[in-house]
Design a protein around this motif. Structure first.
Motif, PDB file in Angstrom:
ATOM      1  N   GLU A  24     -48.908   6.099 -30.476  1.00 28.23           N
ATOM      2  CA  GLU A  24     -49.240   5.632 -29.130  1.00 28.23           C
ATOM      3  C   GLU A  24     -47.983   5.233 -28.362  1.00 28.23           C
ATOM      4  N   ASN A  25     -48.082   5.388 -27.052  1.00 27.69           N
ATOM      5  CA  ASN A  25     -47.013   4.973 -26.141  1.00 27.69           C
ATOM      6  C   ASN A  25     -45.697   5.715 -26.400  1.00 27.69           C
ATOM      7  N   THR A  26     -45.805   6.982 -26.763  1.00 24.75           N
ATOM      8  CA  THR A  26     -44.616   7.809 -26.933  1.00 24.75           C
ATOM      9  C   THR A  26     -44.152   8.307 -25.562  1.00 24.75           C
ATOM     10  N   PRO A  27     -42.857   8.330 -25.272  1.00 29.92           N
ATOM     11  CA  PRO A  27     -42.384   8.813 -23.966  1.00 29.92           C
ATOM     12  C   PRO A  27     -42.815  10.259 -23.709  1.00 29.92           C
ATOM     13  N   SER A  28     -43.054  10.580 -22.453  1.00 35.28           N
ATOM     14  CA  SER A  28     -43.513  11.927 -22.096  1.00 35.28           C
ATOM     15  C   SER A  28     -42.477  12.993 -22.431  1.00 35.28           C
ATOM     16  N   TRP A  29     -41.193  12.613 -22.478  1.00 36.54           N
ATOM     17  CA  TRP A  29     -40.133  13.584 -22.727  1.00 36.54           C
ATOM     18  C   TRP A  29     -39.935  13.873 -24.210  1.00 36.54           C
ATOM     19  N   TYR A  30     -40.580  13.102 -25.071  1.00 42.45           N
ATOM     20  CA  TYR A  30     -40.364  13.284 -26.506  1.00 42.45           C
ATOM     21  C   TYR A  30     -40.982  14.611 -26.958  1.00 42.45           C
ATOM     22  N   LEU A  31     -40.267  15.337 -27.815  1.00 43.01           N
ATOM     23  CA  LEU A  31     -40.699  16.648 -28.287  1.00 43.01           C
ATOM     24  C   LEU A  31     -41.154  16.550 -29.743  1.00 43.01           C
ATOM     25  N   PRO A  32     -42.459  16.412 -29.990  1.00 44.75           N
ATOM     26  CA  PRO A  32     -42.939  16.233 -31.359  1.00 44.75           C
ATOM     27  C   PRO A  32     -43.213  17.546 -32.096  1.00 44.75           C
ATOM     28  N   TYR A  33     -43.310  18.650 -31.349  1.00 40.12           N
ATOM     29  CA  TYR A  33     -43.676  19.925 -31.955  1.00 40.12           C
ATOM     30  C   TYR A  33     -42.471  20.613 -32.591  1.00 40.12           C
ATOM     31  N   GLN A  34     -42.763  21.621 -33.375  1.00 43.47           N
ATOM     32  CA  GLN A  34     -41.715  22.465 -33.947  1.00 43.47           C
ATOM     33  C   GLN A  34     -41.362  23.522 -32.899  1.00 43.47           C
ATOM     34  N   ASP A  35     -40.556  23.093 -31.940  1.00 46.58           N
ATOM     35  CA  ASP A  35     -40.223  23.951 -30.803  1.00 46.58           C
ATOM     36  C   ASP A  35     -39.142  24.954 -31.178  1.00 46.58           C
ATOM     37  N   LEU A  36     -39.291  26.165 -30.651  1.00 44.68           N
ATOM     38  CA  LEU A  36     -38.303  27.223 -30.814  1.00 44.68           C
ATOM     39  C   LEU A  36     -37.789  27.617 -29.438  1.00 44.68           C
ATOM     40  N   PHE A  37     -36.459  27.591 -29.268  1.00 41.00           N
ATOM     41  CA  PHE A  37     -35.820  28.005 -28.024  1.00 41.00           C
ATOM     42  C   PHE A  37     -34.985  29.252 -28.301  1.00 41.00           C
ATOM     43  N   VAL A  38     -35.101  30.228 -27.399  1.00 43.71           N
ATOM     44  CA  VAL A  38     -34.344  31.477 -27.517  1.00 43.71           C
ATOM     45  C   VAL A  38     -33.756  31.813 -26.155  1.00 43.71           C
ATOM     46  N   THR A  39     -32.488  32.248 -26.123  1.00 45.54           N
ATOM     47  CA  THR A  39     -31.850  32.582 -24.851  1.00 45.54           C
ATOM     48  C   THR A  39     -30.659  33.498 -25.089  1.00 45.54           C
ATOM     49  N   ASP A  40     -30.271  34.237 -24.058  1.00 45.90           N
ATOM     50  CA  ASP A  40     -29.014  34.991 -24.146  1.00 45.90           C
ATOM     51  C   ASP A  40     -27.916  34.325 -23.299  1.00 45.90           C
ATOM     52  N   PHE A  41     -28.241  33.143 -22.714  1.00 44.97           N
ATOM     53  CA  PHE A  41     -27.215  32.359 -22.025  1.00 44.97           C
ATOM     54  C   PHE A  41     -26.411  31.610 -23.082  1.00 44.97           C
ATOM     55  N   LYS A  42     -25.121  31.877 -23.140  1.00 46.70           N
ATOM     56  CA  LYS A  42     -24.288  31.297 -24.188  1.00 46.70           C
ATOM     57  C   LYS A  42     -24.014  29.825 -23.951  1.00 46.70           C
ATOM     58  N   SER A  43     -23.944  29.402 -22.696  1.00 43.05           N
ATOM     59  CA  SER A  43     -23.596  28.024 -22.376  1.00 43.05           C
ATOM     60  C   SER A  43     -24.186  27.648 -21.028  1.00 43.05           C
ATOM     61  N   TRP A  44     -24.081  26.352 -20.706  1.00 42.60           N
ATOM     62  CA  TRP A  44     -24.640  25.879 -19.442  1.00 42.60           C
ATOM     63  C   TRP A  44     -23.868  26.413 -18.247  1.00 42.60           C
ATOM     64  N   ASP A  45     -22.582  26.687 -18.405  1.00 41.69           N
ATOM     65  CA  ASP A  45     -21.846  27.233 -17.268  1.00 41.69           C
ATOM     66  C   ASP A  45     -22.328  28.640 -16.919  1.00 41.69           C
ATOM     67  N   ALA A  46     -22.879  29.355 -17.920  1.00 42.97           N
ATOM     68  CA  ALA A  46     -23.472  30.665 -17.634  1.00 42.97           C
ATOM     69  C   ALA A  46     -24.705  30.513 -16.749  1.00 42.97           C
ATOM     70  N   VAL A  47     -25.471  29.450 -16.981  1.00 39.21           N
ATOM     71  CA  VAL A  47     -26.634  29.175 -16.125  1.00 39.21           C
ATOM     72  C   VAL A  47     -26.173  28.788 -14.722  1.00 39.21           C
ATOM     73  N   VAL A  48     -25.104  28.014 -14.645  1.00 42.84           N
ATOM     74  CA  VAL A  48     -24.554  27.622 -13.339  1.00 42.84           C
ATOM     75  C   VAL A  48     -24.120  28.858 -12.561  1.00 42.84           C
ATOM     76  N   ASN A  49     -23.409  29.766 -13.219  1.00 45.77           N
ATOM     77  CA  ASN A  49     -22.949  30.986 -12.541  1.00 45.77           C
ATOM     78  C   ASN A  49     -24.128  31.830 -12.074  1.00 45.77           C
ATOM     79  N   TRP A  50     -25.190  31.861 -12.879  1.00 46.82           N
ATOM     80  CA  TRP A  50     -26.407  32.577 -12.471  1.00 46.82           C
ATOM     81  C   TRP A  50     -27.004  31.925 -11.222  1.00 46.82           C
ATOM     82  N   ALA A  51     -27.053  30.608 -11.207  1.00 48.43           N
ATOM     83  CA  ALA A  51     -27.684  29.891 -10.099  1.00 48.43           C
ATOM     84  C   ALA A  51     -26.840  29.941  -8.829  1.00 48.43           C
ATOM     85  N   LEU A  52     -25.507  30.065  -8.961  1.00 47.56           N
ATOM     86  CA  LEU A  52     -24.643  30.121  -7.780  1.00 47.56           C
ATOM     87  C   LEU A  52     -24.971  31.326  -6.907  1.00 47.56           C
ATOM     88  N   HIS A  53     -25.445  32.404  -7.519  1.00 48.33           N
ATOM     89  CA  HIS A  53     -25.834  33.584  -6.738  1.00 48.33           C
ATOM     90  C   HIS A  53     -27.136  33.345  -5.978  1.00 48.33           C
TER      91      HIS A  53
END
Length: 696
Positions: A235-264
């Motif tokens: 009870e009373n767990t923060p909404s941002w807490y991730l309790p599941y066995q989450d899997l993340f997949v991406t071809d963005f190597k780093s956050w600056d790659a996302v920034v460069n994508w967003a700059l366009h």
């Protein structure tokens, strides 16, 4: 611009964003050749008592051919109880017709060893079901809905389909993910990717590794789990807490790659319309002060550009032109933010878009770099003093100086600025102080009392109260306030309507209330021969949560930021002996203090409470400290003034009665009573001794 994690809910809903040409027709085809057929157990070793809604997922299979931009889904469910027939008979597949096509492969029912074909494209209807319409967000997606006939308890329903088309805003990039468990046990989960480039992956709360192979010159990644375990919920767990066995997949190597994508996407080459130029010049010429220009621009975008999101296709990520947003006078978060940024830059003020995850911002560092990790856009401003300032243009009715504008506790964020290569932690600079001044007048023991309340709200608290007041009438506000005090006392009467004073310049709201409490004296708990009045800092108690368990394995949410000062002044009907106290309870998570004082000349008692929390949550390793200190606070947070019932009926009150600080443990009360009795006994002994001496 939304990242959603699969939860294998009752309805099959895949939320994607849309752009391109309209394809409303649903077609049927054979299963794509690149798909690897998955087996499953019809009766897995799962306790059916752990299954909700009478539906057991035997197989959840998602396979994606990234070069082909095709996503194959297969869901197999077994109806384990009659309550599951209702939801088990319904199919709902979400897709965006502007750039996606839906192809059905198979719908079968396995009953008593026989396979029954239920695939009939004419049974499907494509309807627009805007799930976020209440938030003024319209993504243009369609739901292909069908209600299957003759579905029975014990049936196994097997559905498979493919959705063709990725959002063109991503270009050749791919990012996605799933969960490798669910809120209830699942027989088997399969996630399979065919990729033409290297993919980066990460799991949370598990160490499940992919099987990496090849297919027709492509690289494949495959995660499979069976008989999954459910996550641990507290009870009373923060909404941002991730309790599941989450899997993340991406071809963005780093956050600056996302920034460069967003700059366009956020390009600064827009030719301004005459209307926008005129608005910018008006603000610029109205004041020479940078801060006032920032404030004026923010207020214009917040209050005069209404919030409405048309987020179809690239509209989920790319803002509309500032010219169009000004002309139509509406826009979503990225539209309003980009308009504000454009206006400020034209005035020579440094400003940038900021990508936010409004739900998971505190845990954003656990995500892999991806545009899908965000669902909100705000603004960062750097003024001429090099001060970093953050604003949310979707919030209205905010006031105060430009350096004091409140900003939600969004956690971490990504600033879209060339050279940025990491998330930035955003900390609220506001105190958000709430001060409450209660004045009780108790003219007689056992009789009614008057209560005058003055509450002062500041910063974000003032913004929240202002919005609440603007959406309600004075009579409804007065009724709401009275209902609040009805829960604290019996026989509450409103003496006058609330008085509200809004100091927008300093962003402070003052509210005055006045009540008569007819039944403020009540029988004392544990001793019904006495009557008492309770005094408590309800403003603190409203956000003060006391857990029942001492141990914790997940974070514990706190209302943050929170700073409360609550002063209670009591005009007593006669003299009470009150000890002056100064008690402090300090923990890793909060600070609490109580000061008591008695003005004996005027028979006035003062109780001064203060509470401030230090973070938005308690770490599991700090929870025992929090639990212990909360218990300490509970022992001292309430004050009671008490007197025997027999004395309350007397017309004359010449005696001075004692009042004690009453806790949930009445030992303190008994201690003081024993002390008084001892003093009386000692006095009698002294009197007797002196009398005997006089006789001698």
């Amino acid at each position: 611009m939304t990242f959603k994690t699969n939860r294998y809910s009752i309805f099959i809903i895949i939320c994607l964003f849309s752009f391109g040409h309209f394809y409303a027709q649903i077609k049927t085809t054979e299963t794509p050749q690149w798909v690897i057929q998955q087996s499953y157990e019809k009766s897995p070793n799962i306790d059916l008592n752990e299954i909700s809604y009478g539906l057991l997922t035997l197989l959840s299979d998602e396979q994606i051919h990234i070069p082909k931009k095709e996503r194959y889904i297969r869901i197999v469910r077994k109806i384990t109880d009659y309550v599951g027939v209702q939801d088990g008979s319904s199919i709902s597949i979400n897709y965006d017709p502007t750039y996606q096509q839906l192809f059905l492969h198979s719908i079968t029912v396995l009953r008593n060893g026989k396979t029954i074909n239920k695939l009939n494209v004419d049974d499907f209807q494509s309807i627009r079901q805007e799930s976020n319409a209440e938030s003024y967000i319209y993504d243009g997606s369609l739901n292909a809905i069908a209600n299957l006939a003759d579905i029975r308890n014990g049936d196994i329903l097997d559905l498979s389909y493919t959705i063709k088309g990725f959002n063109p805003i991503h270009g050749n990039h791919f990012s996605g993910g799933t969960t490798l468990n669910d809120f209830q046990p699942v027989g088997k989960i399969n996630y399979y990717l065919i990729a033409n480039k290297t993919l980066y992956y990460k799991t949370l709360n598990c160490d499940i590794k992919p099987k990496i192979a090849s297919y027709n010159g492509y690289k494949t990644y495959n995660w499979t789990t069976t008989l999954t375990k459910t996550p641990q919920f507290e009870e009373n767990t923060p909404s941002w807490y991730l309790p599941y066995q989450d899997l993340f997949v991406t071809d963005f190597k780093s956050w600056d790659a996302v920034v460069n994508w967003a700059l366009h996407i956020y390009q600064d080459d827009t030719k301004l319309s005459e209307a926008l130029k005129s608005k910018i010049e008006h603000i610029k010429n109205s004041t020479e002060y940078e801060g006032e220009r920032i404030s004026a621009t923010l207020k214009f975008v917040q209050n005069e550009i209404r919030y409405l999101g048309l987020e179809s296709g690239i509209g989920a990520y790319k803002p509309f032109s500032p010219n169009k947003v000004l002309e139509q006078r509406f826009g979503d978060c990225k539209d309003k933010s980009w308009l504000m940024i454009t206006m400020l830059r034209q005035m020579g003020i440094e400003a940038y878009p900021v990508l936010i995850n409004s739900a998971f911002g505190e845990s954003l560092h656990q995500f892999l770099p991806s545009p899908k990790a965000f669902d909100h856009v705000v603004v960062k401003v750097v003024d001429s003093t090099n001060t970093n300032l953050f604003y949310d243009p979707t919030i209205s009715n905010q006031f105060g100086s430009y350096k004091k504008i409140s900003f939600p506790n969004y956690g971490k964020a990504l600033v879209i600025k060339k050279g940025v290569n990491a998330l930035e932690k955003i900390k609220s600079k506001n105190e958000d102080l709430v001060e409450v001044f209660d004045t009780f007048d108790l003219p007689t023991v056992g009789g009614p009392a008057t209560l005058n309340v003055m509450t002062v709200y500041r910063d974000a608290e003032a913004d929240a109260v202002r919005t609440r007041f603007k959406s309600s009438s004075l009579s409804s506000i007065s009724k709401e306030f009275k209902n609040y005090y009805d829960n604290l006392y019996d026989g509450v009467e409103v003496l006058k309507d609330p008085v509200i004073d809004d100091d927008s310049l300093s962003n402070k709201i003052l509210v005055e209330e006045s009540y008569k409490i007819n039944d403020i004296w009540i029988p004392m708990v544990g001793n019904d021969k006495n009557i008492n009045v309770e005094f408590s800092p309800y403003s603190i108690l409203d956000i003060f949560y006391s857990p029942d368990e001492k141990e914790r394995k997940t974070p514990f949410a706190l209302y943050y930021p929170s700073h409360k000062k609550h002063q209670i002044t009591v005009k007593l009907p006669q003299r009470w002996s009150i000890a002056n106290d100064n008690v402090k309870v300090n923990s890793k998570s909060f600070d609490f203090s109580l000061k008591t004082k008695m003005n004996r000349a005027r028979d006035i008692m003062y109780l001064n409470y203060e509470y401030r929390n230090k973070a938005g949550f308690v770490k599991p390793e700090d929870f025992e400290d929090y639990y212990t200190k909360i218990k300490e606070v509970k022992q001292i947070i309430a004050y009671y003034v008490y007197i025997p019932k027999s004395e309350s009926k007397s017309r004359s009150f010449e005696k001075s009665f004692d009042t004690e600080k009453i806790t949930s443990n009445l030992a303190t009360l008994f201690f003081w009573i024993a002390g008084i009795v001892s003093i009386v006994v000692i006095g009698l002994i002294i009197y007797v001794v002196r009398s005997n001496k006089n006789r001698d």
